[in-house]
Motif scaffolding. Structure first.
Motif, PDB file in Angstrom:
ATOM      1  N   ASN A 252     100.438  30.080  39.591  1.00 11.35           N
ATOM      2  CA  ASN A 252      99.302  30.821  40.151  1.00 11.35           C
ATOM      3  C   ASN A 252      98.688  31.773  39.122  1.00 11.35           C
ATOM      4  N   THR A 253      99.452  32.237  38.138  1.00 12.15           N
ATOM      5  CA  THR A 253      98.905  33.082  37.075  1.00 12.15           C
ATOM      6  C   THR A 253      97.934  32.268  36.226  1.00 12.15           C
TER       7      THR A 253
ATOM      8  N   TRP B  18      96.192  29.656  37.184  1.00 10.77           N
ATOM      9  CA  TRP B  18      94.962  29.376  37.934  1.00 10.77           C
ATOM     10  C   TRP B  18      94.134  30.639  38.150  1.00 10.77           C
ATOM     11  N   ALA B  19      94.764  31.792  38.201  1.00 13.33           N
ATOM     12  CA  ALA B  19      94.005  33.044  38.282  1.00 13.33           C
ATOM     13  C   ALA B  19      93.211  33.257  36.991  1.00 13.33           C
TER      14      ALA B  19
ATOM     15  N   ALA C  91      90.205  30.979  36.913  1.00 16.11           N
ATOM     16  CA  ALA C  91      89.095  31.470  37.725  1.00 16.11           C
ATOM     17  C   ALA C  91      88.194  32.404  36.926  1.00 16.11           C
TER      18      ALA C  91
ATOM     19  N   ALA D 230      89.171  26.216  40.535  1.00 16.45           N
ATOM     20  CA  ALA D 230      90.006  27.424  40.558  1.00 16.45           C
ATOM     21  C   ALA D 230      90.212  27.910  41.987  1.00 16.45           C
ATOM     22  N   HIS D 231      89.158  27.828  42.812  1.00 17.09           N
ATOM     23  CA  HIS D 231      89.280  28.233  44.219  1.00 17.09           C
ATOM     24  C   HIS D 231      90.307  27.358  44.936  1.00 17.09           C
TER      25      HIS D 231
ATOM     26  N   THR E 270      93.948  27.937  43.482  1.00 16.45           N
ATOM     27  CA  THR E 270      94.457  29.253  43.869  1.00 16.45           C
ATOM     28  C   THR E 270      94.848  29.254  45.342  1.00 16.45           C
TER      29      THR E 270
ATOM     30  N   SER F 222      98.054  27.353  45.794  1.00 13.31           N
ATOM     31  CA  SER F 222      99.243  28.061  45.296  1.00 13.31           C
ATOM     32  C   SER F 222      99.678  29.176  46.235  1.00 13.31           C
TER      33      SER F 222
END
Length: 160
Positions: free
Chosen positions: A87-88, A90-91, A94, A108-109, A112, A115
Motif C-alpha cells: 500500500n505504500t 500504491w500511495a 497516486a 492508483a485509486h 489503493t 489494499s
C-alpha cells in the motif's frame, strides 16, 4: 506430533481458497517488476468490475493506465522491495504526475482501495464480542440508540 501438523496443513490447504479467481487476480497488487509485466489488463478490469470501485466509463482509462504502468521503466516508478508494504507503493503511485496531472489516477485509486480490504474478520469479531458483553441476560432489551452509544464509547475509549 508430525502427524498432527501434517493433518492441520492438509486441512488448511483444503479450506483456504488458494485457487479462487479473485484472489489470483488480486496478485496484480504486487508491484514486483517481474510480476508487473505478467498481469493482463483484463485482470485489472475484472477487479474494478468485481469490487465495483469505479464507474464503467472509467474502465477503458484504467486499462490504458495499467498498460502504461506495465511499460514504465522501473526507475520512473517508486522504489519497491519485498521489505516495503504494497500500500505504500500504491500511495506513492497516486502522487506520480505527468504533464501537470496525475499519471495513474484510476489505477492508483483502484489499487489503493483494494489494499484496504481487510485481511481478516478480527475487527468485526471484536465488535461482536463487545456487543455480547453489553447485551446480557440482565440487559436484553437495550434500544439500538443506547447500544450504539455504548459500543461507540467502548470502541473509541483510550485504553489505560
Amino acid at each position: 506430533m508430525r502427524i498432527f501438523y501434517v493433518a492441520v496443513v492438509n486441512k488448511i490447504i483444503k479450506i483456504f481458497p488458494f485457487h479462487d479467481d479473485v484472489l489470483m487476480v488480486l496478485a496484480a497488487l504486487n508491484p514486483d517488476p517481474v510480476l508487473r509485466v505478467s498481469w493482463s489488463s483484463s485482470s485489472v478490469r475484472e477487479l474494478a468490475v468485481h469490487f465495483n470501485l469505479m464507474a464503467d466509463e472509467h474502465h477503458d482509462a484504467l486499462v490504458a493506465e495499467f498498460q502504461d504502468y506495465q511499460l514504465t521503466p522501473d526507475d520512473e516508478l517508486p522504489l519497491y522491495s519485498a521489505d516495503n508494504r504494497v500500500n505504500t507503493f500504491w500511495a506513492e503511485m497516486a502522487k506520480k504526475t505527468f504533464a501537470g496531472g496525475m499519471r495513474f489516477p484510476h489505477l492508483a485509486h483502484l489499487m489503493t482501495a483494494l489494499s484496504l480490504i481487510a485481511h481478516s474478520n478480527a475487527a468485526s469479531e471484536r465488535v461482536f464480542f463487545m456487543y455480547c458483553k453489553i447485551v446480557t441476560d440482565i440487559r436484553p432489551q437495550l434500544s439500538n440508540d443506547t447500544l450504539y452509544a455504548l459500543l461507540s464509547c467502548k470502541i473509541n475509549m483510550d485504553e489505560p
